[in-house]
Design a protein around this motif. Structure first.
Motif, PDB file in Angstrom:
ATOM      1  N   VAL A   1       0.860  -1.186   0.000  1.00  9.76           N
ATOM      2  CA  VAL A   1       0.000   0.000   0.000  1.00  9.76           C
ATOM      3  C   VAL A   1       0.894   1.233   0.000  1.00  9.76           C
ATOM      4  O   VAL A   1       2.079   1.164   0.342  1.00  9.76           O
ATOM      5  CB  VAL A   1      -0.949   0.025   1.214  1.00  9.76           C
ATOM      6  N   GLY A   2       0.310   2.359  -0.403  1.00 15.46           N
ATOM      7  CA  GLY A   2       1.102   3.566  -0.513  1.00 15.46           C
ATOM      8  C   GLY A   2       0.460   4.770   0.147  1.00 15.46           C
ATOM      9  O   GLY A   2      -0.727   4.774   0.478  1.00 15.46           O
ATOM     10  N   SER A   3       1.274   5.807   0.329  1.00 14.04           N
ATOM     11  CA  SER A   3       0.809   7.093   0.820  1.00 14.04           C
ATOM     12  C   SER A   3       1.833   8.121   0.359  1.00 14.04           C
ATOM     13  O   SER A   3       2.585   7.880  -0.598  1.00 14.04           O
ATOM     14  CB  SER A   3       0.665   7.084   2.350  1.00 14.04           C
ATOM     15  N   PHE A   4       1.876   9.273   1.033  1.00 17.64           N
ATOM     16  CA  PHE A   4       2.850  10.310   0.727  1.00 17.64           C
ATOM     17  C   PHE A   4       3.543  10.734   2.021  1.00 17.64           C
ATOM     18  O   PHE A   4       3.037  10.499   3.113  1.00 17.64           O
ATOM     19  CB  PHE A   4       2.171  11.512   0.066  1.00 17.64           C
ATOM     20  N   LYS A   5       4.687  11.343   1.879  1.00 18.96           N
ATOM     21  CA  LYS A   5       5.507  11.653   3.045  1.00 18.96           C
ATOM     22  C   LYS A   5       4.753  12.469   4.096  1.00 18.96           C
ATOM     23  O   LYS A   5       4.930  12.266   5.286  1.00 18.96           O
ATOM     24  CB  LYS A   5       6.770  12.391   2.603  1.00 18.96           C
ATOM     25  N   ARG A   6       3.937  13.404   3.651  1.00 20.27           N
ATOM     26  CA  ARG A   6       3.172  14.225   4.588  1.00 20.27           C
ATOM     27  C   ARG A   6       1.703  13.857   4.563  1.00 20.27           C
ATOM     28  O   ARG A   6       0.830  14.664   4.898  1.00 20.27           O
ATOM     29  CB  ARG A   6       3.326  15.716   4.283  1.00 20.27           C
ATOM     30  N   GLY A   7       1.398  12.623   4.202  1.00 17.39           N
ATOM     31  CA  GLY A   7       0.035  12.138   4.259  1.00 17.39           C
ATOM     32  C   GLY A   7      -0.716  12.256   2.947  1.00 17.39           C
ATOM     33  O   GLY A   7      -0.271  12.891   1.989  1.00 17.39           O
ATOM     34  N   LEU A   8      -1.898  11.628   2.912  1.00 19.19           N
ATOM     35  CA  LEU A   8      -2.695  11.577   1.691  1.00 19.19           C
ATOM     36  C   LEU A   8      -3.157  12.946   1.232  1.00 19.19           C
ATOM     37  O   LEU A   8      -3.431  13.148   0.042  1.00 19.19           O
ATOM     38  CB  LEU A   8      -3.919  10.679   1.908  1.00 19.19           C
ATOM     39  N   VAL A   9      -3.264  13.902   2.156  1.00 19.22           N
ATOM     40  CA  VAL A   9      -3.744  15.226   1.789  1.00 19.22           C
ATOM     41  C   VAL A   9      -2.851  15.892   0.748  1.00 19.22           C
ATOM     42  O   VAL A   9      -3.275  16.833   0.059  1.00 19.22           O
ATOM     43  CB  VAL A   9      -3.870  16.116   3.046  1.00 19.22           C
ATOM     44  N   MET A  10      -1.634  15.401   0.591  1.00 22.29           N
ATOM     45  CA  MET A  10      -0.740  15.986  -0.400  1.00 22.29           C
ATOM     46  C   MET A  10      -1.306  15.865  -1.810  1.00 22.29           C
ATOM     47  O   MET A  10      -1.087  16.756  -2.647  1.00 22.29           O
ATOM     48  CB  MET A  10       0.638  15.317  -0.340  1.00 22.29           C
ATOM     49  N   LEU A  11      -2.049  14.788  -2.107  1.00 23.51           N
ATOM     50  CA  LEU A  11      -2.559  14.608  -3.462  1.00 23.51           C
ATOM     51  C   LEU A  11      -3.632  15.638  -3.821  1.00 23.51           C
ATOM     52  O   LEU A  11      -3.484  16.343  -4.833  1.00 23.51           O
ATOM     53  CB  LEU A  11      -3.077  13.183  -3.647  1.00 23.51           C
ATOM     54  N   PRO A  12      -4.729  15.765  -3.053  1.00 22.02           N
ATOM     55  CA  PRO A  12      -5.698  16.794  -3.423  1.00 22.02           C
ATOM     56  C   PRO A  12      -5.113  18.199  -3.392  1.00 22.02           C
ATOM     57  O   PRO A  12      -5.468  19.035  -4.236  1.00 22.02           O
ATOM     58  CB  PRO A  12      -6.820  16.623  -2.388  1.00 22.02           C
ATOM     59  N   ASN A  13      -4.216  18.473  -2.465  1.00 21.45           N
ATOM     60  CA  ASN A  13      -3.613  19.808  -2.418  1.00 21.45           C
ATOM     61  C   ASN A  13      -2.764  20.079  -3.654  1.00 21.45           C
ATOM     62  O   ASN A  13      -2.775  21.191  -4.199  1.00 21.45           O
ATOM     63  CB  ASN A  13      -2.771  19.968  -1.157  1.00 21.45           C
ATOM     64  N   ALA A  14      -2.030  19.061  -4.114  1.00 21.53           N
ATOM     65  CA  ALA A  14      -1.187  19.236  -5.300  1.00 21.53           C
ATOM     66  C   ALA A  14      -2.035  19.439  -6.552  1.00 21.53           C
ATOM     67  O   ALA A  14      -1.722  20.285  -7.400  1.00 21.53           O
ATOM     68  CB  ALA A  14      -0.265  18.031  -5.468  1.00 21.53           C
ATOM     69  N   ILE A  15      -3.108  18.666  -6.684  1.00 19.22           N
ATOM     70  CA  ILE A  15      -3.979  18.823  -7.852  1.00 19.22           C
ATOM     71  C   ILE A  15      -4.642  20.187  -7.834  1.00 19.22           C
ATOM     72  O   ILE A  15      -4.715  20.884  -8.858  1.00 19.22           O
ATOM     73  CB  ILE A  15      -5.040  17.709  -7.897  1.00 19.22           C
ATOM     74  N   SER A  16      -5.126  20.614  -6.675  1.00 17.73           N
ATOM     75  CA  SER A  16      -5.761  21.918  -6.556  1.00 17.73           C
ATOM     76  C   SER A  16      -4.791  23.032  -6.922  1.00 17.73           C
ATOM     77  O   SER A  16      -5.150  23.992  -7.618  1.00 17.73           O
ATOM     78  CB  SER A  16      -6.284  22.122  -5.130  1.00 17.73           C
ATOM     79  N   SER A  17      -3.547  22.908  -6.469  1.00 16.77           N
ATOM     80  CA  SER A  17      -2.536  23.908  -6.793  1.00 16.77           C
ATOM     81  C   SER A  17      -2.269  23.943  -8.292  1.00 16.77           C
ATOM     82  O   SER A  17      -2.116  25.016  -8.882  1.00 16.77           O
ATOM     83  CB  SER A  17      -1.243  23.605  -6.025  1.00 16.77           C
ATOM     84  N   SER A  18      -2.240  22.764  -8.908  1.00 17.91           N
ATOM     85  CA  SER A  18      -2.013  22.685 -10.355  1.00 17.91           C
ATOM     86  C   SER A  18      -3.149  23.327 -11.141  1.00 17.91           C
ATOM     87  O   SER A  18      -2.919  24.015 -12.140  1.00 17.91           O
ATOM     88  CB  SER A  18      -1.853  21.219 -10.769  1.00 17.91           C
ATOM     89  N   LEU A  19      -4.383  23.111 -10.692  1.00 20.99           N
ATOM     90  CA  LEU A  19      -5.543  23.667 -11.392  1.00 20.99           C
ATOM     91  C   LEU A  19      -5.719  25.160 -11.127  1.00 20.99           C
ATOM     92  O   LEU A  19      -6.384  25.851 -11.907  1.00 20.99           O
ATOM     93  CB  LEU A  19      -6.811  22.912 -10.970  1.00 20.99           C
ATOM     94  N   GLY A  20      -5.165  25.652 -10.040  1.00 15.69           N
ATOM     95  CA  GLY A  20      -5.201  27.082  -9.756  1.00 15.69           C
ATOM     96  C   GLY A  20      -6.608  27.621  -9.569  1.00 15.69           C
ATOM     97  O   GLY A  20      -7.422  27.060  -8.831  1.00 15.69           O
ATOM     98  N   ASN A  21      -6.919  28.716 -10.279  1.00 18.99           N
ATOM     99  CA  ASN A  21      -8.212  29.371 -10.074  1.00 18.99           C
ATOM    100  C   ASN A  21      -9.362  28.642 -10.757  1.00 18.99           C
ATOM    101  O   ASN A  21     -10.492  29.134 -10.771  1.00 18.99           O
ATOM    102  CB  ASN A  21      -8.168  30.831 -10.537  1.00 18.99           C
TER     103      ASN A  21
END
Length: 510
Positions: free
Chosen positions: A282-302
């Motif tokens: 199984v997998g996750s991210f270094k600072r937790g799963l929240v990194m994925l939605p935050n990264a996508i949101s940042s990429s999509l911007g406004n």
């Protein structure tokens, strides 16, 4: 997780629960009179892809979005990301009624501890890894040890679950007759399928015997769905296994057939950017799963709008939809050629009720469950992934409740902690250990969809009602469509993005 109470424990114990907000993403759906459905709306203009108030039909169509995705949980964000990266379509917008993205993904970090109060991990399938890489998180991925043992508590003792075929003859979770029954059943020496849709319990008892069900599958259902296997649909909840028997005449026969078909069909080369997991993990991210939605949101911007509550969605005379929102800046209207609803089913039912009231009743009643009291499963979070607890400490995440144990929402925080602590001392911890440090308690009254018998029929009815009722270009997404696991939500997002793209190609841009 869903309809569970999550309990995180820094050795000695952590618990996470909080009632889920009951605020809706939208209020109603209607087909308006065309003389009043568009221009009688006072709007402000959204930044990013244009929002539209009143203008000529020709001008408004030029300014239309290709897709509005309602809900910025993991499904909604991944649909937008798939449209942007795989289909090169950024003429979209994602709207979210709450003030943050991520839906049920809830990572908490405090005092050297990091834990999840929603989903805990994901299966690192290629679609899941592709989403992570496309979101800039390749170097942030962490994978668990594929050899980490798993245990089931049976007859007062923790017993290892077999992790590979060579373990099967030696593990003590099942008796020798139970193993024989499972083996013969797997090769097809068992009763034939009945003439009705089977529950998980019916399918497993018929194919593999009672011991496999009671000692392996029932605990698994409790951990994954927090559900009642006598009511869960095998076809809907565990479709891949169900298809093995259907396609091959038995579970083993279907497995061999699937291997043959896979080896005989040409395979597209694997994306060289993707990491190669070792074994089943199984997998996750270094600072937790929240990194994925935050990264996508940042990429999509406004293109992501928070605190936007959908109040109405109406059809436009020449195709497409008009969506009206309450926002911090006032009422805003968007025009879009397609719409994807990724909000939970009990919220989506509001928009579907005028189309099929029977569907809405079934959907809401069938998909979500109450929460109960017994510990369903415990994850050693600090052993599974790095940097989850300070040195010398152990962080345990516990899930309690489920469809078979209603009533947990009536218990106090201290009662929940006592229940988990009592069970852990029986199973894992010295009975004389110090009291637990409780990091958090969170209750999810509505979280894991329950794929009851008839679920897929209900879903087909809803989707057909939209298509046949003149609502082409309106799609359903989310965990009640794709599956409850985080990875299945991501895989389903790619599927929905493909459907949206096909629709736009066939009916809009032809």
């Amino acid at each position: 997780m869903a309809s569970l109470t999550g309990v995180h424990i820094h050795f000695p114990a952590l618990i996470s629960f909080k009632p889920l907000s009951s605020s809706s993403q939208f209020s109603s759906f209607a087909k308006p009179r065309h003389d009043s459905g568009i221009v009688r709306i006072r709007c402000s203009v959204a930044e990013g892809p244009p929002a539209v108030s009143s203008s000529s039909e020709n001008d408004s169509r030029k300014s239309m979005l290709d897709c509005v995705i309602v809900g910025a949980g993991i499904s909604g964000l991944c649909i937008a990301q798939a449209l942007a990266t795989k289909h090169a379509n950024s003429n979209l917008m994602v709207t979210e009624a709450r003030e943050r993205v991520g839906g049920n993904i809830t990572t908490v970090e405090r005092d050297g501890y990091l834990w999840e109060e929603g989903p805990n991990s994901f299966q690192p399938s290629d679609p899941m890894l592709t989403m992570a890489v496309d979101s800039g998180l390749k170097d942030e991925l962490v994978l668990g040890d594929p050899n980490a043992p798993r245990f089931v508590l049976w007859n007062g003792k923790l017993r290892p679950v077999p992790s590979k075929p060579m373990d099967l003859p030696f593990f003590d979770l099942m008796s020798f007759p139970g193993k024989l029954r499972a083996g013969f059943g797997a090769i097809g020496l068992r009763p034939p399928p009945p003439g009705h849709e089977e529950s998980v319990e019916e399918f497993v008892r018929r194919n593999l015997g009672s011991e496999v069900f009671e000692r392996l599958i029932e605990p698994f259902c409790s951990g994954v769905y927090a559900g009642d296997p006598s009511k869960l649909s095998m076809k809907a909840a565990f479709g891949k296994v169900w298809k093995l028997e259907k396609n091959g005449g038995s579970i083993i026969g279907g497995t061999f057939k699937a291997i043959q078909e896979k080896s005989s069909s040409p395979r597209a080369p694997r994306d060289p950017r993707l990491p190669k997991p070792k074994g089943q993990t199984v997998g996750s991210f270094k600072r937790g799963l929240v990194m994925l939605p935050n990264a996508i949101s940042s990429s999509l911007g406004n293109k992501v709008k928070l605190s936007w509550r959908l109040t109405t969605i109406t059809t436009l005379e020449n195709g497409g939809y008009l969506l009206t929102y309450e926002t911090p800046s006032g009422m805003v209207s968007l025009r879009s050629r397609s719409v994807v609803m990724t909000v939970p089913s009990y919220v989506a039912s509001t928009i579907l009720r005028p189309l099929s009231k029977g569907y809405c009743r079934i959907l809401v009643l069938a998909l979500f469950l109450e929460i109960g009291t017994a510990v369903n499963g415990t994850i050693y979070s600090s052993s599974l992934f790095p940097n989850r607890a300070p040195a010398g400490r152990v962080l345990l995440l516990n899930y309690i409740g489920g469809a078979t144990n209603p009533g947990i929402t009536l218990k106090t925080k201290s009662q929940l902690v006592d229940s988990v602590d009592r069970d852990l001392r029986k199973m894992l911890i010295n009975t004389n250990a110090l009291d637990p440090l409780v990091l958090g308690v969170r209750v999810w009254p509505q979280a894991i969809p329950q794929f009851m018998i008839g679920h897929l029929d209900v879903l087909d009815t809803a989707q057909n009602a939209l298509s046949n009722g003149g609502f082409k270009g309106l799609f359903l997404g989310g965990n009640y469509v794709s599956g409850v696991a985080l990875g299945r939500c991501v895989e389903g997002a790619y599927d929905v993005a493909e459907e949206v793209t096909d629709y736009l190609s066939q009916y809009v841009y032809r």
